[in-house]
Design a protein around this motif. Structure first.
Motif, PDB file in Angstrom:
ATOM      1  N   ARG A 142       0.850  -1.189   0.000  1.00 48.76           N
ATOM      2  CA  ARG A 142       0.000   0.000   0.000  1.00 48.76           C
ATOM      3  C   ARG A 142       0.886   1.240   0.000  1.00 48.76           C
ATOM      4  O   ARG A 142       2.073   1.181   0.349  1.00 48.76           O
ATOM      5  CB  ARG A 142      -0.897   0.007   1.230  1.00 48.76           C
ATOM      6  N   ALA A 143       0.317   2.353  -0.378  1.00 51.90           N
ATOM      7  CA  ALA A 143       1.063   3.613  -0.338  1.00 51.90           C
ATOM      8  C   ALA A 143       1.554   3.899   1.068  1.00 51.90           C
ATOM      9  O   ALA A 143       2.663   4.398   1.285  1.00 51.90           O
ATOM     10  CB  ALA A 143       0.184   4.759  -0.844  1.00 51.90           C
ATOM     11  N   SER A 260       4.095  -4.658  -7.140  1.00 54.04           N
ATOM     12  CA  SER A 260       5.072  -3.561  -7.133  1.00 54.04           C
ATOM     13  C   SER A 260       6.495  -4.107  -7.160  1.00 54.04           C
ATOM     14  O   SER A 260       6.777  -5.135  -6.545  1.00 54.04           O
ATOM     15  CB  SER A 260       4.923  -2.713  -5.865  1.00 54.04           C
ATOM     16  N   ASP A 297      -5.907   2.533  -0.801  1.00 50.29           N
ATOM     17  CA  ASP A 297      -4.524   2.941  -0.547  1.00 50.29           C
ATOM     18  C   ASP A 297      -3.553   2.304  -1.540  1.00 50.29           C
ATOM     19  O   ASP A 297      -2.354   2.279  -1.308  1.00 50.29           O
ATOM     20  CB  ASP A 297      -4.136   2.556   0.886  1.00 50.29           C
ATOM     21  N   PRO A 299      -1.072   2.168  -4.390  1.00 46.32           N
ATOM     22  CA  PRO A 299      -0.252   3.252  -4.938  1.00 46.32           C
ATOM     23  C   PRO A 299      -0.392   3.423  -6.446  1.00 46.32           C
ATOM     24  O   PRO A 299       0.134   4.391  -7.004  1.00 46.32           O
ATOM     25  CB  PRO A 299       1.181   2.831  -4.574  1.00 46.32           C
ATOM     26  N   TYR A 307       5.434   5.306  -7.575  1.00 44.10           N
ATOM     27  CA  TYR A 307       5.202   5.942  -6.283  1.00 44.10           C
ATOM     28  C   TYR A 307       6.545   6.082  -5.585  1.00 44.10           C
ATOM     29  O   TYR A 307       7.337   5.164  -5.552  1.00 44.10           O
ATOM     30  CB  TYR A 307       4.281   5.118  -5.387  1.00 44.10           C
TER      31      TYR A 307
END
Length: 309
Positions: A142-143, A260, A297, A299, A307
């Motif tokens: 998550r971000a 990610s 949340d 990213p 991000y």
């Protein structure tokens, strides 16, 4: 003539299929076809005989293929030497369950990649990057996770999740699915966070379990026991599918899971930075026209493919 076009030529020659070669190269098939035609014009010879069904090397293509491979290897070696990667420490990469099939090929010539043998949960792999145990990780974050651990993340892949049920094969609305949430948060923390938010957002039902049945034979046992379509996690699993168990598309909305490529936000190693660029440079993700769902949340919500805190 460009080295990029020569790499395209080799990919098509090895696949003998423009669609597969385009997927391997992460470009659109029409673009690949145009690049090959441009290369043929520059060389003054036809490299492939192609029709609607088949692709074959011409005699010129057969002759030029080994020389092209040798030329590309020389170019890669020159790049490694010029950047000092030939004597550098390897770039250590960890992953959860998915990684690009051409992982090593993408970084060839820019870094020596060492894929960590320990397959661990997303939150564990992200923490290992933060504490320096590994350099990169392919995981779900998550971000908030990135900001708290001073990590940078770039989109490297997306999974479209589906439901599993007994008998039916038609699509199923998100609100009519069941999500499994496991008591072992050390293993299933990321999935539990995703699943609970998905249920809150869509109206899907939550089934709490304590047997690691998010995957494996126990997962199929839950599907049979519940008698309802159960959302499948992105965790890869080699368990054979039982007879009568089917995969069903989830709609309204379509659940998406992002992968990610995570690195430290202050990373200074040229090899690590080059590997990040090589692995994410040509990543193109089409979420499609249908309504889809990502956590609040995430990213990589629309318009954001990178991000960094």
């Amino acid at each position: 003539m460009e080295l990029r076009q020569l790499r395209y030529f080799v990919a098509v020659a090895e696949e003998l299929n423009f669609g597969r070669a385009a997927a391997r190269l992460h470009i659109a098939s029409p673009s690949l076809s145009q690049q090959i035609k441009s290369l043929e014009r520059d060389l003054g010879v036809r490299l492939f005989e192609r029709d609607r069904r088949t692709v074959a090397l011409t005699a010129y293509g057969e002759t030029l293929l080994p020389r092209t491979r040798a030329l590309l290897e020389q170019a890669d070696d020159l790049r490694r030497t010029a950047r000092g990667f030939a004597v550098s420490e390897p770039v250590r990469l960890g992953y959860v369950s998915w990684r690009p099939a051409d992982l090593e090929e993408r970084v060839s010539g820019v870094a020596r990649l060492l894929v960590d043998a320990w397959v661990m949960p997303s939150h564990t792999q992200a923490a290992r990057v933060a504490d320096g145990s590994i350099d990169l990780a392919i995981c779900w974050v998550r971000a908030t996770d990135l900001a708290e651990q001073q990590l940078a993340g770039r989109l490297v892949g997306v999974d479209q999740l589906y439901a599993v049920s007994v008998g039916y094969e038609s699509s199923v609305r998100a609100q009519d699915t069941v999500v499994l949430v496991d008591a072992d948060t050390a293993t299933w923390s990321s999935w539990n966070i995703y699943a609970l938010e998905f249920a809150r957002s869509t109206g899907a039902s939550v089934e709490r379990i304590d047997d690691h049945g998010i995957t494996g034979p126990a997962f199929f046992d839950h599907v049979r026991r519940l008698g309802r379509p159960v959302l499948s996690s992105p965790k890869r699993d080699a368990t054979p599918w039982p007879s009568g168990i089917t995969r069903r598309p989830v709609v309204d909305p379509v659940p998406m899971w992002t992968w990610s490529l995570v690195s430290r936000w202050d990373e200074a190693s040229p090899a690590v930075l080059a590997a990040v660029e090589a692995l994410t440079r040509d990543v193109v993700v089409d979420f499609g026209a249908a309504p889809y769902w990502l956590p609040g949340d995430d990213p990589f919500r629309p318009g954001a493919l990178t991000y960094q805190p």
